[in-house]
Design a protein around this motif. Structure first.
Motif, short mmCIF file in Angstrom:
data_model
loop_
_atom_site.label_atom_id
_atom_site.label_comp_id
_atom_site.label_asym_id
_atom_site.label_seq_id
_atom_site.Cartn_x
_atom_site.Cartn_y
_atom_site.Cartn_z
N LYS A 54 0.84 -1.21 0.00
CA LYS A 54 0.00 0.00 0.00
C LYS A 54 0.87 1.26 0.00
O LYS A 54 0.58 2.23 -0.71
CB LYS A 54 -0.91 -0.02 1.22
N ASN A 55 1.93 1.25 0.77
CA ASN A 55 2.81 2.43 0.87
C ASN A 55 3.71 2.60 -0.34
O ASN A 55 4.02 3.72 -0.75
CB ASN A 55 3.66 2.35 2.14
N ASN A 56 4.18 1.50 -0.92
CA ASN A 56 5.14 1.57 -2.02
C ASN A 56 4.51 1.68 -3.40
O ASN A 56 5.14 2.17 -4.33
CB ASN A 56 6.08 0.35 -1.99
N TYR A 57 3.29 1.21 -3.55
CA TYR A 57 2.68 1.20 -4.88
C TYR A 57 2.62 2.58 -5.54
O TYR A 57 3.00 2.70 -6.70
CB TYR A 57 1.29 0.56 -4.85
N PRO A 58 2.18 3.61 -4.84
CA PRO A 58 2.14 4.92 -5.51
C PRO A 58 3.51 5.38 -6.01
O PRO A 58 3.61 6.04 -7.04
CB PRO A 58 1.62 5.87 -4.42
N LYS A 59 4.56 4.99 -5.32
CA LYS A 59 5.92 5.39 -5.70
C LYS A 59 6.40 4.65 -6.95
O LYS A 59 7.16 5.18 -7.74
CB LYS A 59 6.91 5.12 -4.56
N THR A 60 5.96 3.41 -7.10
CA THR A 60 6.48 2.57 -8.19
C THR A 60 5.46 2.32 -9.30
O THR A 60 5.77 1.62 -10.26
CB THR A 60 6.94 1.22 -7.62
N LYS A 61 4.28 2.89 -9.17
CA LYS A 61 3.18 2.61 -10.10
C LYS A 61 3.58 2.85 -11.55
O LYS A 61 3.44 1.95 -12.40
CB LYS A 61 1.97 3.46 -9.75
N ASP A 62 4.06 4.04 -11.88
CA ASP A 62 4.40 4.37 -13.26
C ASP A 62 5.50 3.47 -13.82
O ASP A 62 5.43 3.02 -14.96
CB ASP A 62 4.82 5.84 -13.38
N LYS A 63 6.49 3.18 -12.99
CA LYS A 63 7.59 2.32 -13.40
C LYS A 63 7.09 0.90 -13.71
O LYS A 63 7.46 0.30 -14.72
CB LYS A 63 8.65 2.27 -12.29
N LYS A 64 6.21 0.39 -12.84
CA LYS A 64 5.66 -0.95 -13.05
C LYS A 64 4.78 -1.01 -14.30
O LYS A 64 4.85 -1.98 -15.06
CB LYS A 64 4.85 -1.40 -11.83
N LEU A 65 3.95 0.00 -14.50
CA LEU A 65 3.10 0.02 -15.69
C LEU A 65 3.93 0.06 -16.97
O LEU A 65 3.62 -0.64 -17.93
CB LEU A 65 2.14 1.22 -15.63
N LYS A 66 4.98 0.86 -16.96
CA LYS A 66 5.86 0.96 -18.13
C LYS A 66 6.55 -0.38 -18.39
O LYS A 66 6.59 -0.87 -19.52
CB LYS A 66 6.91 2.05 -17.90
#
Length: 190
Positions: free
Chosen positions: A27-39
């Motif tokens: 929950k805490n890390n997803y917003p930070k890594t969201k764009d990177k993971k989607l890419k």
């Protein structure tokens, strides 16, 4: 060589012991890594399209063999899509929405109307799903959705289904009138 069952069991035990912490971290890390993971996922999907497609096909075939309802749903979904395509329309709703029921409702319907347990492959072996009122009777999208309602389905032997084709019978005429008089379209769930 590692025992895959033992590995999965250990992973499940670890997850159960640390579930709350793992969920909080996610929950805490997803917003930070969201764009990177989607890419990354998009690039990986593009690079491995063929391999991923083959794996999906293998999973779907295995599930179709082991899950009769899934198999029926896939066949109905394809049949509905082809009916929409033949009318120059686009299928925009999920199959269960168009059918107007769920898995349990479909099982119950066939058991009550035809005495067929669709979970038992032996009872549906050699039979095909048929629309009592042929889909070719539909003049527009609303009628096409109404004719795909689950009560318009029946199992016939392959021979009977070929002989019936799109012919109108007294039974199908009654069913057509009944279904087309409905003043609703089931569009609730997506």
């Amino acid at each position: 060589m590692k025992d895959p069952e033992k590995t999965v069991r250990k992973q499940n035990e670890f997850y159960q012991r640390n579930r709350l912490r793992l969920l909080e971290d996610k929950k805490n890390n997803y917003p930070k890594t969201k764009d990177k993971k989607l890419k990354y996922n998009k690039e990986y999907g593009e690079k491995n399209k063929k391999e991923l497609s083959q794996k999906r096909l293998i999973r779907e075939r295995a599930r179709s063999k082991s899950d009769p309802i899934y198999n029926i749903k896939k066949k109905l979904s394809l049949r509905i899509k082809r009916a929409f395509d033949s009318k120059g329309l686009k299928k925009t709703n999920r199959t269960w929405n168009i059918l107007g029921t769920d898995r349990e409702g479909l099982i119950k319907y066939f058991m009550e109307t035809q005495g067929i347990n669709i979970l038992n492959k032996k009872e549906t072996e050699g039979k095909e799903m048929d629309h009592i009122c042929p889909l070719s009777q539909a003049q527009n999208e609303e009628e096409l959705v109404k004719l795909n309602y689950y009560t318009n389905l029946q199992f016939l032997s392959k021979k009977e289904n070929i002989a019936k084709s799109d012919k109108r019978t007294p039974e199908s005429e009654i069913k057509c009138i009944e279904l087309l008089k409905r003043d609703w379209i089931n569009r609730g769930r997506n």
